[in-house]
Motif scaffolding. Structure first.
Motif, PDB file in Angstrom:
ATOM      1  N   MET A   1       0.844  -1.168   0.000  1.00  0.00           N
ATOM      2  CA  MET A   1       0.000   0.000   0.000  1.00  0.00           C
ATOM      3  C   MET A   1       0.895   1.238   0.000  1.00  0.00           C
ATOM      4  N   LYS A   2       0.455   2.298  -0.679  1.00  0.00           N
ATOM      5  CA  LYS A   2       1.206   3.542  -0.740  1.00  0.00           C
ATOM      6  C   LYS A   2       0.461   4.636   0.018  1.00  0.00           C
ATOM      7  N   PHE A   3       1.228   5.437   0.748  1.00  0.00           N
ATOM      8  CA  PHE A   3       0.669   6.571   1.479  1.00  0.00           C
ATOM      9  C   PHE A   3       1.411   7.830   1.085  1.00  0.00           C
ATOM     10  N   HIS A   4       0.669   8.917   0.920  1.00  0.00           N
ATOM     11  CA  HIS A   4       1.272  10.228   0.727  1.00  0.00           C
ATOM     12  C   HIS A   4       0.702  11.123   1.820  1.00  0.00           C
ATOM     13  N   ILE A   5       1.577  11.655   2.648  1.00  0.00           N
ATOM     14  CA  ILE A   5       1.163  12.446   3.804  1.00  0.00           C
ATOM     15  C   ILE A   5       1.486  13.908   3.539  1.00  0.00           C
ATOM     16  N   THR A   6       0.527  14.784   3.808  1.00  0.00           N
ATOM     17  CA  THR A   6       0.711  16.217   3.591  1.00  0.00           C
ATOM     18  C   THR A   6       0.700  16.946   4.928  1.00  0.00           C
ATOM     19  N   ALA A   7       1.703  17.808   5.111  1.00  0.00           N
ATOM     20  CA  ALA A   7       1.789  18.626   6.315  1.00  0.00           C
ATOM     21  C   ALA A   7       1.597  20.089   5.923  1.00  0.00           C
ATOM     22  N   THR A   8       0.941  20.852   6.795  1.00  0.00           N
ATOM     23  CA  THR A   8       0.753  22.276   6.533  1.00  0.00           C
ATOM     24  C   THR A   8       1.197  23.148   7.703  1.00  0.00           C
ATOM     25  N   SER A   9       1.511  22.543   8.843  1.00  0.00           N
ATOM     26  CA  SER A   9       1.911  23.315  10.024  1.00  0.00           C
ATOM     27  C   SER A   9       3.429  23.394  10.118  1.00  0.00           C
ATOM     28  N   GLY A  10       3.902  24.547  10.554  1.00  0.00           N
ATOM     29  CA  GLY A  10       5.334  24.756  10.702  1.00  0.00           C
ATOM     30  C   GLY A  10       5.753  24.801  12.150  1.00  0.00           C
ATOM     31  N   SER A  11       6.838  25.491  12.401  1.00  0.00           N
ATOM     32  CA  SER A  11       7.435  25.531  13.739  1.00  0.00           C
ATOM     33  C   SER A  11       6.548  26.221  14.774  1.00  0.00           C
ATOM     34  N   VAL A  22       5.938  11.498  11.947  1.00  0.00           N
ATOM     35  CA  VAL A  22       5.632  10.335  12.798  1.00  0.00           C
ATOM     36  C   VAL A  22       4.757   9.344  12.030  1.00  0.00           C
ATOM     37  N   GLN A  23       3.760   9.857  11.323  1.00  0.00           N
ATOM     38  CA  GLN A  23       2.897   8.986  10.522  1.00  0.00           C
ATOM     39  C   GLN A  23       3.687   8.277   9.432  1.00  0.00           C
ATOM     40  N   ALA A  24       4.581   8.999   8.787  1.00  0.00           N
ATOM     41  CA  ALA A  24       5.399   8.400   7.732  1.00  0.00           C
ATOM     42  C   ALA A  24       6.305   7.312   8.298  1.00  0.00           C
ATOM     43  N   MET A  25       6.876   7.567   9.458  1.00  0.00           N
ATOM     44  CA  MET A  25       7.734   6.567  10.085  1.00  0.00           C
ATOM     45  C   MET A  25       6.935   5.302  10.389  1.00  0.00           C
ATOM     46  N   GLY A  26       5.757   5.453  10.952  1.00  0.00           N
ATOM     47  CA  GLY A  26       4.915   4.300  11.272  1.00  0.00           C
ATOM     48  C   GLY A  26       4.533   3.509  10.036  1.00  0.00           C
ATOM     49  N   ALA A  27       4.173   4.217   8.967  1.00  0.00           N
ATOM     50  CA  ALA A  27       3.799   3.545   7.722  1.00  0.00           C
ATOM     51  C   ALA A  27       4.991   2.787   7.139  1.00  0.00           C
ATOM     52  N   LYS A  28       6.157   3.409   7.162  1.00  0.00           N
ATOM     53  CA  LYS A  28       7.355   2.768   6.625  1.00  0.00           C
ATOM     54  C   LYS A  28       7.719   1.534   7.451  1.00  0.00           C
ATOM     55  N   GLN A  29       7.642   1.651   8.779  1.00  0.00           N
ATOM     56  CA  GLN A  29       7.957   0.518   9.652  1.00  0.00           C
ATOM     57  C   GLN A  29       6.964  -0.630   9.468  1.00  0.00           C
ATOM     58  N   ALA A  30       5.755  -0.305   9.021  1.00  0.00           N
ATOM     59  CA  ALA A  30       4.746  -1.334   8.761  1.00  0.00           C
ATOM     60  C   ALA A  30       4.903  -1.935   7.364  1.00  0.00           C
ATOM     61  N   GLY A  31       5.905  -1.469   6.611  1.00  0.00           N
ATOM     62  CA  GLY A  31       6.202  -2.052   5.317  1.00  0.00           C
ATOM     63  C   GLY A  31       5.556  -1.377   4.120  1.00  0.00           C
ATOM     64  N   HIS A  32       5.020  -0.178   4.320  1.00  0.00           N
ATOM     65  CA  HIS A  32       4.349   0.526   3.230  1.00  0.00           C
ATOM     66  C   HIS A  32       5.284   1.515   2.547  1.00  0.00           C
ATOM     67  N   ASP A  33       4.972   1.849   1.299  1.00  0.00           N
ATOM     68  CA  ASP A  33       5.651   2.947   0.612  1.00  0.00           C
ATOM     69  C   ASP A  33       5.011   4.236   1.082  1.00  0.00           C
ATOM     70  N   VAL A  34       5.831   5.237   1.340  1.00  0.00           N
ATOM     71  CA  VAL A  34       5.302   6.486   1.871  1.00  0.00           C
ATOM     72  C   VAL A  34       6.123   7.659   1.355  1.00  0.00           C
ATOM     73  N   SER A  35       5.454   8.804   1.215  1.00  0.00           N
ATOM     74  CA  SER A  35       6.119  10.053   0.866  1.00  0.00           C
ATOM     75  C   SER A  35       5.440  11.178   1.647  1.00  0.00           C
ATOM     76  N   ILE A  36       6.139  12.314   1.733  1.00  0.00           N
ATOM     77  CA  ILE A  36       5.638  13.456   2.500  1.00  0.00           C
ATOM     78  C   ILE A  36       5.696  14.705   1.633  1.00  0.00           C
ATOM     79  N   SER A  37       4.644  15.526   1.681  1.00  0.00           N
ATOM     80  CA  SER A  37       4.653  16.857   1.070  1.00  0.00           C
ATOM     81  C   SER A  37       4.538  17.891   2.170  1.00  0.00           C
TER      82      SER A  37
END
Length: 78
Positions: A1-11, A22-37
């Motif tokens: 399964m592939k996930f694309h996670i989008t963030a909009t909040s900054g510092s 954190v979500q991307a790390m969890g998805a990757k550790q579960a064996g999924h393909d993931v990317s972040i925008s």
């Protein structure tokens, strides 16, 4: 399964800013393909000086999460 996670909040909101990584790390550790925008205010998180100062409540430092993304081939688009 592939996930694309989008963030909009900054510092200005460290907890929300860290959630995408954190979500991307969890998805990757579960064996999924993931990317972040990173959109809008979250683009500043790519600045190493800013990233060093960001840690969400109860979460690892953002720099650790960025390093995890780099080491595990998670693309981060900003």
């Amino acid at each position: 399964m592939k996930f694309h996670i989008t963030a909009t909040s900054g510092s200005e909101d460290p907890t929300k800013a860290t959630l995408a990584f954190v979500q991307a790390m969890g998805a990757k550790q579960a064996g999924h393909d993931v990317s972040i925008s990173l959109l809008g205010d979250s683009v500043v998180l790519l600045n190493p000086t800013v990233a060093k100062s960001v840690q969400g409540v109860g979460m690892p430092p953002l720099t650790d999460l960025i390093n995890f993304a780099k080491e595990n081939g998670i693309p981060v688009y900003g």
